[in-house]
Design an enzyme around this catalytic site. Structure first.
Site, mmCIF file in Angstrom:
data_model
loop_
_atom_site.group_PDB
_atom_site.id
_atom_site.type_symbol
_atom_site.label_atom_id
_atom_site.label_comp_id
_atom_site.label_asym_id
_atom_site.label_seq_id
_atom_site.Cartn_x
_atom_site.Cartn_y
_atom_site.Cartn_z
ATOM 1 N N TYR A 91 1.637 -1.195 9.511
ATOM 2 C CA TYR A 91 1.155 -1.845 8.275
ATOM 3 C C TYR A 91 2.188 -1.763 7.179
ATOM 4 C CZ TYR A 91 -2.341 -2.190 4.431
ATOM 5 O OH TYR A 91 -3.083 -2.510 3.338
ATOM 6 N N SER A 110 0.857 -1.185 0.000
ATOM 7 C CA SER A 110 0.000 0.000 0.000
ATOM 8 C C SER A 110 0.895 1.237 0.000
ATOM 9 C CB SER A 110 -0.869 0.022 1.266
ATOM 10 O OG SER A 110 -1.466 1.302 1.402
ATOM 11 N N SER A 111 0.363 2.330 -0.501
ATOM 12 C CA SER A 111 1.180 3.555 -0.594
ATOM 13 C C SER A 111 1.518 4.113 0.786
ATOM 14 C CB SER A 111 0.437 4.612 -1.419
ATOM 15 O OG SER A 111 -0.812 4.917 -0.824
ATOM 16 N N CYS A 112 0.894 3.564 1.842
ATOM 17 C CA CYS A 112 1.241 4.055 3.186
ATOM 18 C C CYS A 112 2.631 3.550 3.581
ATOM 19 C CB CYS A 112 0.212 3.598 4.204
ATOM 20 S SG CYS A 112 0.320 1.843 4.554
ATOM 21 N N LYS A 145 9.666 -5.833 2.806
ATOM 22 C CA LYS A 145 10.677 -5.864 1.730
ATOM 23 C C LYS A 145 10.909 -7.320 1.403
ATOM 24 C CE LYS A 145 13.815 -2.986 0.613
ATOM 25 N NZ LYS A 145 14.040 -2.310 -0.680
ATOM 26 N N HIS A 198 -12.303 3.006 4.975
ATOM 27 C CA HIS A 198 -11.520 4.109 4.415
ATOM 28 C C HIS A 198 -12.463 5.265 4.091
ATOM 29 C CE1 HIS A 198 -8.795 0.671 3.629
ATOM 30 N NE2 HIS A 198 -7.911 1.554 4.003
HETATM 31 O O1 GFB Z 1 -9.000 6.657 3.932
HETATM 32 P P1 GFB Z 1 -8.419 6.997 5.266
HETATM 33 O O2 GFB Z 1 -9.043 6.366 6.457
HETATM 34 O O3 GFB Z 1 -6.887 6.559 5.274
HETATM 35 O O4 GFB Z 1 -8.458 8.601 5.510
HETATM 36 P P2 GFB Z 1 -5.473 7.231 5.012
HETATM 37 C C1 GFB Z 1 -8.104 9.487 4.485
HETATM 38 C C2 GFB Z 1 -8.404 10.914 4.933
HETATM 39 O O5 GFB Z 1 -9.833 11.088 4.932
HETATM 40 C C3 GFB Z 1 -7.924 11.272 6.351
HETATM 41 C C4 GFB Z 1 -10.228 11.743 6.131
HETATM 42 O O6 GFB Z 1 -7.404 12.578 6.346
HETATM 43 C C5 GFB Z 1 -9.218 11.217 7.176
HETATM 44 O O7 GFB Z 1 -9.199 12.066 8.299
HETATM 45 N N1 GFB Z 1 -11.630 11.410 6.419
HETATM 46 C C6 GFB Z 1 -12.660 12.321 6.413
HETATM 47 C C7 GFB Z 1 -12.137 10.211 6.744
HETATM 48 N N2 GFB Z 1 -13.819 11.720 6.751
HETATM 49 C C8 GFB Z 1 -13.533 10.406 6.960
HETATM 50 C C9 GFB Z 1 -14.328 9.266 7.352
HETATM 51 O O8 GFB Z 1 -15.551 9.355 7.584
HETATM 52 N N3 GFB Z 1 -13.697 8.053 7.463
HETATM 53 C C10 GFB Z 1 -12.328 7.931 7.205
HETATM 54 N N4 GFB Z 1 -11.782 6.700 7.294
HETATM 55 N N5 GFB Z 1 -11.540 8.992 6.861
HETATM 56 C C11 GFB Z 1 -4.802 4.721 5.354
HETATM 57 C C12 GFB Z 1 -3.805 3.950 6.144
HETATM 58 O O9 GFB Z 1 -4.503 6.063 5.563
HETATM 59 O O10 GFB Z 1 -4.671 4.451 3.952
HETATM 60 C C13 GFB Z 1 -3.879 2.471 5.836
HETATM 61 O O11 GFB Z 1 -4.066 4.177 7.535
HETATM 62 C C14 GFB Z 1 -3.843 2.212 4.341
HETATM 63 O O12 GFB Z 1 -2.785 1.811 6.424
HETATM 64 C C15 GFB Z 1 -4.881 3.077 3.650
HETATM 65 O O13 GFB Z 1 -2.619 2.511 3.818
HETATM 66 C C16 GFB Z 1 -4.820 2.887 2.151
HETATM 67 O O14 GFB Z 1 -5.299 7.434 3.571
HETATM 68 O O15 GFB Z 1 -5.247 8.428 5.887
#
Ligand code: GFB
Length: 301
Positions: A122, A93-95, A126, A160
């Site tokens: 997560y 994942s890009s994280c 490698k 997400h």
């Molecule tokens: O998609 P997300 O949970 O993951 O959050 P990340 C992306 C952005 O959306 C963050 C905002 O800045 C959240 O604060 N956001 C706004 C929300 N409203 C919401 C909501 O209702 N739900 C959620 N979930 N977010 C993850 C990594 O990071 O990306 C994982 O933690 C993985 O490990 C995944 O890599 C692909 O993009 O921040």
């Protein structure tokens, strides 16, 4: 991801696709996985399994994420080596890239800085490169950007952002509410790839990529969370208003992948974001009763 890869392989006419559900085979159990590989002898392995979740799930369940993902990936890659798989594609994942990374993010930026604390566990992988270097295994790894599409998780505590927004705007519309709560400031930028495009890229890489270096898979385009919320609102609930809940974390400020390497191989995404959001919302509506029945839209924020 798994169901998207199955759809793509089925569409390509592959008849001998072997799978094992979580209940049938615990991928953290080396002995059980070895037994399965000895019995089935897969030639090509798409490793898309893992414990995944959004920003809240990652930051509140770090031990579970690191334990599951390190074991699942190590166990399957080792069994693929022991039982002579011709090729394996591992999806990370890009994280995996540092929090304050140059943008867009090149493959070479891996391990060039500190990770985003909310998803640190997560990101340690490698693996494939090490098996290639020690045993000459043709194991490759790809780093996809944030994904969305059919079969997503719409549970508001573990999902997400994109499925969460589809769900939140839908619930507000059906309950006659206008205000929808968006986590964070709305300023972070994210890139989104539809899972059917990812599945297409997986098949393309399994056929055409044999290098040690992991490869980014994305669209090369990103937007702010505010713009994403406005786009989802325009499709699901145009009368809605946005309320930002800054008590929730923003996470990584930006993680736009540099996809020049993949484009150079001749692959590009086909599903644009608005089209993908509209079809994902239609999938949500078509499967709403099942999702309710299986509790995947159970918890309210
Ligand atoms: O998609 P997300 O949970 O993951 O959050 P990340 C992306 C952005 O959306 C963050 C905002 O800045 C959240 O604060 N956001 C706004 C929300 N409203 C919401 C909501 O209702 N739900 C959620 N979930 N977010 C993850 C990594 O990071 O990306 C994982 O933690 C993985 O490990 C995944 O890599 C692909 O993009 O921040």
């Amino acid at each position: 991801m798994g169901s998207a890869v199955m759809r793509r392989l089925g569409g390509e006419g592959f008849g001998q696709v072997l799978t094992a559900t979580r209940d049938q085979l615990d991928l953290r159990d080396q002995a059980a996985v070895n037994y399965w590989f000895r019995a089935n002898r897969p030639e090509f392995v798409f490793l898309v399994a893992g414990t995944v979740g959004g920003i809240l799930a990652n930051s509140t369940r770090p031990a579970e994420f690191i334990y599951d993902n390190m074991l699942i990936h190590a166990t399957v890659v080792h069994a693929a080596h022991l039982f002579g798989a011709k090729k394996l594609l591992y999806l990370g994942s890009s994280c995996i890239y540092p929090r304050e990374c140059m943008q867009p993010i090149k493959e070479e930026h891996l391990l060039s800085g500190a990770l985003e604390p909310t998803n640190e566990p997560y990101a340690i992988a490698k693996l494939c490169e090490s098996y290639r270097r020690q045993y000459g295994s043709n194991f490759i790894s790809a780093m996809p950007t944030n994904l969305y599409g059919p079969n997503d998780n719409f549970d508001l505590t573990s999902s997400h952002v994109l499925p969460a927004l589809i769900r939140k705007f839908h619930d507000a519309k059906t309950e006659g509410r206008r205000e929808v709560s968006i986590w964070g400031t709305g300023a972070p930028r994210r890139e989104f790839l539809h899972v059917d495009d990812l599945a297409d890229a997986c098949l393309f890489l399994m056929r055409n990529y044999d290098a040690a270096q992991h490869i980014n898979v994305g669209t090369g385009e990103d937007l702010t969370i505010r713009e994403l919320a406005e786009t989802v609102a325009s499709i699901v609930h145009p009368e809605a208003t946005l309320a930002f809940d800054t008590s929730k974390p923003d996470g990584t400020p930006r993680k736009l992948l540099d996809v020049a390497r993949l484009h150079g191989l001749g692959w590009r995404h086909r599903i644009n974001l608005s089209e993908g959001i509209a079809s994902s919302y239609q999938w949500f509506l078509d499967h709403y009763q099942d999702l309710r029945a299986t509790g995947r839209v159970a918890a309210l924020a």
